[in-house]
Scaffold this motif. Sequence first.
Motif, PDB file in Angstrom:
ATOM      1  N   ARG A  27       6.793 -12.536  32.854  1.00 48.63           N
ATOM      2  CA  ARG A  27       7.394 -12.002  31.627  1.00 48.63           C
ATOM      3  C   ARG A  27       6.708 -10.720  31.154  1.00 48.63           C
ATOM      4  O   ARG A  27       7.333  -9.893  30.505  1.00 48.63           O
ATOM      5  CB  ARG A  27       7.331 -13.062  30.516  1.00 48.63           C
ATOM      6  N   ARG A  28       5.426 -10.552  31.464  1.00 47.70           N
ATOM      7  CA  ARG A  28       4.691  -9.380  30.982  1.00 47.70           C
ATOM      8  C   ARG A  28       5.199  -8.103  31.657  1.00 47.70           C
ATOM      9  O   ARG A  28       5.560  -8.125  32.834  1.00 47.70           O
ATOM     10  CB  ARG A  28       3.196  -9.544  31.251  1.00 47.70           C
ATOM     11  N   PRO A  29       5.203  -6.996  30.928  1.00 48.87           N
ATOM     12  CA  PRO A  29       5.805  -5.760  31.451  1.00 48.87           C
ATOM     13  C   PRO A  29       5.068  -5.134  32.623  1.00 48.87           C
ATOM     14  O   PRO A  29       5.627  -4.276  33.305  1.00 48.87           O
ATOM     15  CB  PRO A  29       5.792  -4.821  30.237  1.00 48.87           C
ATOM     16  N   TYR A  30       3.826  -5.553  32.886  1.00 53.30           N
ATOM     17  CA  TYR A  30       3.096  -4.947  34.001  1.00 53.30           C
ATOM     18  C   TYR A  30       3.416  -5.607  35.343  1.00 53.30           C
ATOM     19  O   TYR A  30       2.916  -5.169  36.387  1.00 53.30           O
ATOM     20  CB  TYR A  30       1.585  -4.994  33.740  1.00 53.30           C
ATOM     21  N   ASP A  32       5.571  -6.592  38.732  1.00 50.04           N
ATOM     22  CA  ASP A  32       6.493  -5.830  39.580  1.00 50.04           C
ATOM     23  C   ASP A  32       7.935  -6.277  39.347  1.00 50.04           C
ATOM     24  O   ASP A  32       8.853  -5.462  39.360  1.00 50.04           O
ATOM     25  CB  ASP A  32       6.130  -6.017  41.058  1.00 50.04           C
ATOM     26  N   ILE A  33       8.143  -7.570  39.157  1.00 52.27           N
ATOM     27  CA  ILE A  33       9.459  -8.106  38.809  1.00 52.27           C
ATOM     28  C   ILE A  33       9.337  -8.699  37.413  1.00 52.27           C
ATOM     29  O   ILE A  33       8.703  -9.747  37.226  1.00 52.27           O
ATOM     30  CB  ILE A  33       9.925  -9.177  39.815  1.00 52.27           C
ATOM     31  N   VAL A  34       9.889  -8.023  36.419  1.00 52.94           N
ATOM     32  CA  VAL A  34       9.766  -8.456  35.028  1.00 52.94           C
ATOM     33  C   VAL A  34      11.007  -9.251  34.635  1.00 52.94           C
ATOM     34  O   VAL A  34      12.134  -8.768  34.778  1.00 52.94           O
ATOM     35  CB  VAL A  34       9.600  -7.248  34.085  1.00 52.94           C
ATOM     36  N   ILE A  35      10.797 -10.483  34.154  1.00 48.37           N
ATOM     37  CA  ILE A  35      11.894 -11.299  33.622  1.00 48.37           C
ATOM     38  C   ILE A  35      11.512 -11.664  32.191  1.00 48.37           C
ATOM     39  O   ILE A  35      10.658 -12.513  31.949  1.00 48.37           O
ATOM     40  CB  ILE A  35      12.124 -12.566  34.472  1.00 48.37           C
ATOM     41  N   ASP A  36      12.127 -10.970  31.241  1.00 50.79           N
ATOM     42  CA  ASP A  36      11.782 -11.104  29.829  1.00 50.79           C
ATOM     43  C   ASP A  36      12.496 -12.304  29.219  1.00 50.79           C
ATOM     44  O   ASP A  36      13.529 -12.176  28.568  1.00 50.79           O
ATOM     45  CB  ASP A  36      12.150  -9.818  29.079  1.00 50.79           C
ATOM     46  N   SER A  41       6.618 -17.583  32.483  1.00 48.40           N
ATOM     47  CA  SER A  41       5.244 -17.328  32.046  1.00 48.40           C
ATOM     48  C   SER A  41       4.911 -15.843  32.189  1.00 48.40           C
ATOM     49  O   SER A  41       5.541 -15.122  32.952  1.00 48.40           O
ATOM     50  CB  SER A  41       4.261 -18.161  32.868  1.00 48.40           C
ATOM     51  N   GLY A  42       3.872 -15.409  31.427  1.00 44.97           N
ATOM     52  CA  GLY A  42       3.452 -14.013  31.481  1.00 44.97           C
ATOM     53  C   GLY A  42       3.134 -13.569  32.889  1.00 44.97           C
ATOM     54  O   GLY A  42       3.517 -12.490  33.336  1.00 44.97           O
TER      55      GLY A  42
END
Length: 218
Positions: A27-30, A32-36, A41-42
């Motif tokens: 979930r965290r923006p750093y 490589d694959i971001v799922i918000d 989990s982060g």
Amino acid sequence: MPRMIVSIDGVVIKEVQLTKERTTLGRRPYNDIVIDNLAVSGEHAVIHMAGHDVEIEDLGSTNGTYVNAKAVKRQELRNGDTVEVGKYKIRFLSEAEGQNFEKTMIFKPGMVPPIGSVSRPAALAPTPAPAPITAVIRVMSGAAAGREVSLQKVVTTIGKPGVAVASITKRHQGFVLAHVEGPDMPMLNGAAIGASPVPLKHGDRLELAGTEMQFEQS
């Protein structure tokens, strides 16, 4: 090149090529694959790539990582496997099927050579391919009024994370609108859309997160 196709409720929202030995997902923006999404989990999982071998490892996530509906800690991925994190499904495609997927499911402008570029006998001439479909979203209200968003990508996401996010997906026959996440459903011509993707036609009015837009196709 191996790739991961991320979707929710059957709607593709992103495609990520695996180019590194270690690709992180969370979930965290750093990542490589971001799922918000709060169900992710982060730092949820990591994808290891060594040569042609690809493995996914769960990083002690709260809701777990599943491969083909089975919870895993670390597992090798095979062509066509489906990874699940929260409500999201991530399909793993190896190079061979990835190329086929791109040819059959993802239509990109310029893929078809111009009509008449190849001379063939009339009896063998193929049926001319239709010209690529192009479209834009024109913002009609709010601070961004007048702005145009060109729908050049296979999937374009619009909206405000946590409030309302929708996707517009380009298909062979045109474009479809679908709800991705958030409590507010997108409005199409004054009515909320349902859970299934709906086709868009020229002049349709969209409303999402308090912003009015118009779909224009040429």
